[in-house]
Design an enzyme around this catalytic site. Structure first.
Site, mmCIF file in Angstrom:
data_model
loop_
_atom_site.group_PDB
_atom_site.id
_atom_site.type_symbol
_atom_site.label_atom_id
_atom_site.label_comp_id
_atom_site.label_asym_id
_atom_site.label_seq_id
_atom_site.Cartn_x
_atom_site.Cartn_y
_atom_site.Cartn_z
ATOM 1 N N CYS A 2 6.994 12.303 9.249
ATOM 2 C CA CYS A 2 8.324 11.452 9.715
ATOM 3 C C CYS A 2 7.938 10.165 10.614
ATOM 4 C CB CYS A 2 8.920 12.254 10.840
ATOM 5 S SG CYS A 2 9.258 14.231 10.043
ATOM 6 N N ARG A 27 4.948 5.786 5.029
ATOM 7 C CA ARG A 27 4.673 7.295 5.622
ATOM 8 C C ARG A 27 5.141 8.167 4.855
ATOM 9 N NH1 ARG A 27 3.233 7.497 11.351
ATOM 10 N NH2 ARG A 27 4.048 9.349 11.457
ATOM 11 N N TRP A 73 10.548 13.851 6.741
ATOM 12 C CA TRP A 73 9.746 14.428 5.725
ATOM 13 C C TRP A 73 9.628 15.740 5.809
ATOM 14 C CZ3 TRP A 73 6.090 13.570 1.472
ATOM 15 C CH2 TRP A 73 5.266 14.437 1.070
ATOM 16 N N ASN A 99 9.391 14.607 15.202
ATOM 17 C CA ASN A 99 8.191 14.469 14.419
ATOM 18 C C ASN A 99 7.307 15.741 14.592
ATOM 19 O OD1 ASN A 99 6.312 13.764 12.631
ATOM 20 N ND2 ASN A 99 5.754 11.750 13.414
ATOM 21 N N GLY A 100 6.900 16.577 13.322
ATOM 22 C CA GLY A 100 6.048 17.474 13.798
ATOM 23 C C GLY A 100 6.611 18.938 13.560
ATOM 24 N N GLU A 480 -15.953 18.696 -5.598
ATOM 25 C CA GLU A 480 -15.096 17.816 -5.073
ATOM 26 C C GLU A 480 -15.870 16.464 -4.751
ATOM 27 O OE1 GLU A 480 -12.289 17.281 -5.283
ATOM 28 O OE2 GLU A 480 -11.895 15.899 -3.378
ATOM 29 N N LYS A 484 -14.844 12.610 -6.077
ATOM 30 C CA LYS A 484 -14.652 11.597 -5.108
ATOM 31 C C LYS A 484 -15.610 10.548 -5.243
ATOM 32 C CE LYS A 484 -11.510 12.503 -3.801
ATOM 33 N NZ LYS A 484 -10.749 13.699 -4.092
ATOM 34 N N GLU A 487 -14.694 8.612 -8.826
ATOM 35 C CA GLU A 487 -13.345 8.064 -9.065
ATOM 36 C C GLU A 487 -13.223 6.744 -8.267
ATOM 37 O OE1 GLU A 487 -9.787 10.136 -7.642
ATOM 38 O OE2 GLU A 487 -11.014 11.435 -6.391
ATOM 39 N N HIS A 503 -31.744 24.594 -16.368
ATOM 40 C CA HIS A 503 -31.389 24.880 -17.804
ATOM 41 C C HIS A 503 -31.276 23.704 -18.661
ATOM 42 C CE1 HIS A 503 -31.693 29.187 -17.084
ATOM 43 N NE2 HIS A 503 -31.118 28.968 -15.848
ATOM 44 N N LYS A 602 -1.670 8.230 -8.693
ATOM 45 C CA LYS A 602 -1.537 9.092 -7.597
ATOM 46 C C LYS A 602 -0.832 10.476 -8.029
ATOM 47 C CE LYS A 602 -1.975 10.866 -3.623
ATOM 48 N NZ LYS A 602 -3.422 11.164 -3.153
#
Ligand code: F6R
Length: 607
Positions: A2, A27, A73, A99-100, A480, A484, A487, A503, A602
């Site tokens: 928010c 945001r 949000w 907010n939160g 991961e 990262k 990309e 192997h 995205k």
């Protein structure tokens, strides 16, 4: 996440609030609203883009020079006009934005309902307006103090009342809040970019502080009382830098948000004994006890989070667990039992392949749980149960904080199911809960190792290929780390289980080939070191991610990125952070567009 705006001064407040909210659009939000005092309190709010609110203000203007505004949000309750902020108390004399998350929202709401309070919205925010009004006895500051003493969680709260015009009172508990100092006018916001074009002088409200804003400036105090003498911060950043919170890229900002994200994801959902409450996970204990297999489906980084999840569920629940790329699962005729639970993981909740796999699972009778970051996303609307990750909007294409939040959410889910099935005893549940509670501080600590990580980045920046290895959970993290790196740095990299190296891929390890090894799984430590030895013997350059008290690793590795000691089960959370930072620094050295890597989007809403 928010956005918050506040204004006290000689100008009309509504246009200033609206303008500030527009500058916080980056945001992310799903609705917006403003409230202005002018004898009475008037509120205008609307679901959707700020333009809808602007239209509303055009047709029905607000007059007054003191006001608060908000972009929401959604966390509690769907995006809607009613759930949009600001919220008032029943008398309409007190108005709040926030907010939160208020963790004890449910019990506070029930307490107030028992006292005869009725609520218009599904939000936790409206409760705060009721609480402040109840506590008010001629002093807004005291009422806000008394209200926040009851409201647990990580949040920022902003309050205004017609009884004390000319004043806004706000509190920061973790969620950010800043004051902009103008000439005879003062601004309040969740973030500097909202008002950077109006002033360059700021007071930063710190965690645990209360601020009283008037046109003459602001007084900052501890929430419990006691005035604080805060130095004025003069900001030279341009607007773009300010949106990134002073960081060079959104990716770095989002990596640095991770301690707060872990706190948010856990907020109000876990007690110290490992009992988890997941508000939108609706299945009953009977289902939790009886389902006979678990499917996880996702793409990219979310799939890698699922790989960690598979291991968590396997270890904690002892339930057969399959993890499948959604684009494979949708076409491979999966043998899904009608007594199964399918967890579809997606930051955006809009990835076409993930939606298709999730729908297929549902068609085959599986119960569908959406593990997603976006409230009201397609995936969340189609699912039987929802587990929101609460990471806040992620702007950088390369996912970081959303991944971490996905891991935390899966630990919570495993505890929720494991306690009911009786396979996670109190001891183990308490241990995991304790480990999770340590994570925000541990992740914070990791963010201060930039110099070691920059040095490791220098060591691999000119490589042609980079390999990532690990075993068990460390392999999932290696996957991961490798994604990262490729990309955003465009360096070729590959991840594999450490035991797989010999192997075939070992043929590619020659003098100087970088191999990054993740070593948090103590039970597999010696086995992984055997693979490291094989690399060393071929002249490979080993960079290890290892616990801070690992006193063996320096014998094998050229560089060591240290992570705080954690329970093996929680090892991936700490281990991924240096790998995110490593990828970031390599990409930066190579001069790439880090937040918008080439060829990538995205949200992948096409097949
Ligand atoms: C990589 C990345 C992607 C996404 C993938 C799925 O950093 O962000 O691999 O993880 O496209 O996206 P969501 O989670 O939105 O379904």
């Amino acid at each position: 996440m928010c956005g918050i705006m506040g204004y006290v001064g000689p100008q009309q407040a509504a246009p200033i609030l609206l303008d500030g909210l527009r500058r916080l659009e980056y945001r992310g939000y799903d609705s917006a609203g403003v409230a202005v005092t002018n004898g009475d309190i008037d509120v205008r709010k609307a679901e959707g883009k700020i333009d809808r609110l602007a239209d509303l203000l055009n047709s029905s203007p607000l007059v007054g020079t003191i006001g608060i505004g908000h972009t929401r949000w959604a966390t509690h309750g769907e995006p809607s006009d009613v759930n949009a902020h600001p919220h008032t108390d029943p008398s309409g004399e007190f108005v709040v934005v926030h907010n939160g998350i208020i963790e004890n929202f449910q019990s506070l709401r029930e307490e107030l309902e028992d006292l005869g309070h009725g609520f218009m919205s599904e939000t936790d925010t409206e409760i705060l307006a009721h609480l402040v009004a109840r506590e008010y006895d001629g002093d807004l500051r005291a009422a806000v103090r008394a209200a926040v003493a009851k409201a647990e969680g990580a949040y920022a709260l902003v309050v205004m009342t017609k009884r004390e015009p000319g004043k806004i009172v706000a509190v920061r508990r973790i969620s950010p809040l800043i004051v902009g100092l103008g000439d005879g006018e003062t601004f309040l916001a969740s973030d500097i970019p909202a008002v950077l074009h109006r002033t360059r002088d700021f007071l930063i409200v710190e965690d645990g502080e209360l601020v009283v804003v008037t046109e003459d400036g602001a007084q900052i105090e501890k929430i419990e009382g006691g005035v604080i003498d805060r130095e004025v911060m003069h900001v030279d950043w341009d607007a773009e830098q300010a949106e990134k919170g002073g960081f060079e890229h959104f990716m770095l900002k989002e990596i640095h948000e991770q301690p707060a994200v872990v706190t948010e994801t856990l907020a109000g959902r876990l007690d110290e004994y490992g009992n988890a409450w997941l508000e939108d996970v609706k299945f009953d204990d009977e289902f939790a006890r009886d389902f006979d297999e678990l499917w996880i489906t996702a793409c990219g980084t979310a799939y890698h989070a699922g790989l960690v999840g598979k291991e968590i569920f396997r270890r904690l629940l002892r339930i057969p667990t399959n993890v499948e790329y959604a684009h494979e699962m949708r076409y491979n005729d999966p043998l899904i039992s009608a007594k199964s639970l399918t967890v579809a993981i997606s930051q955006s909740g809009e990835t076409a392949d993930t939606l298709a796999a999730a729908r297929l699972a549902k068609e085959r009778g599986s119960r569908l749980l959406a593990l997603t970051n976006v409230v009201g996303s397609t995936l969340s609307r189609e699912a039987d149960d929802i587990l929101y990750t609460r990471a806040g909007p992620e702007i950088s294409v390369a996912s970081t904080k959303a991944y971490l939040a996905m891991l935390i959410a899966q630990y919570l889910l495993a505890l929720r199911i494991g306690r009911v099935r009786g396979v996670v005893d109190e001891d183990l549940a308490g241990r995991v809960a304790h480990g999770l509670s340590q994570l925000p501080a541990q992740v914070e600590e990791l963010l201060h190792q930039e110099s070691e990580i920059s040095a490791a980045a220098e060591a691999i920046v000119d490589a042609d290929d980079v390999y990532f290895i690990g075993r068990g959970l460390d392999y999932a993290v290696a996957m991961e780390g490798s994604l990262k790196l490729k990309e955003i740095s465009y360096l070729h990299s590959e991840a594999m289980p450490a035991g797989e190296l010999k192997h075939g891929t070992l043929a590619l390890i020659t003098e100087g080939t970088p191999v990054i090894v993740v070593l948090t799984q103590q039970a597999l430590y010696d086995k992984t070191i055997s693979a490291v030895q094989e690399v060393k013997a071929r002249g490979g350059k080993v960079i290890a991610v290892a616990y801070e008290d690992d006193d063996q690793i320096h014998k094998f590795a050229h560089r060591v990125l240290r992570v705080p000691r954690a329970d093996d089960l929680l090892g991936p959370v700490a281990a991924v952070v240096p790998l995110q930072l490593l990828a970031y620094h390599v990409a930066r050295l190579r001069g790439h567009d880090i937040d918008q890597p080439r060829n990538l989007a995205k949200s992948v809403t096409v097949e």
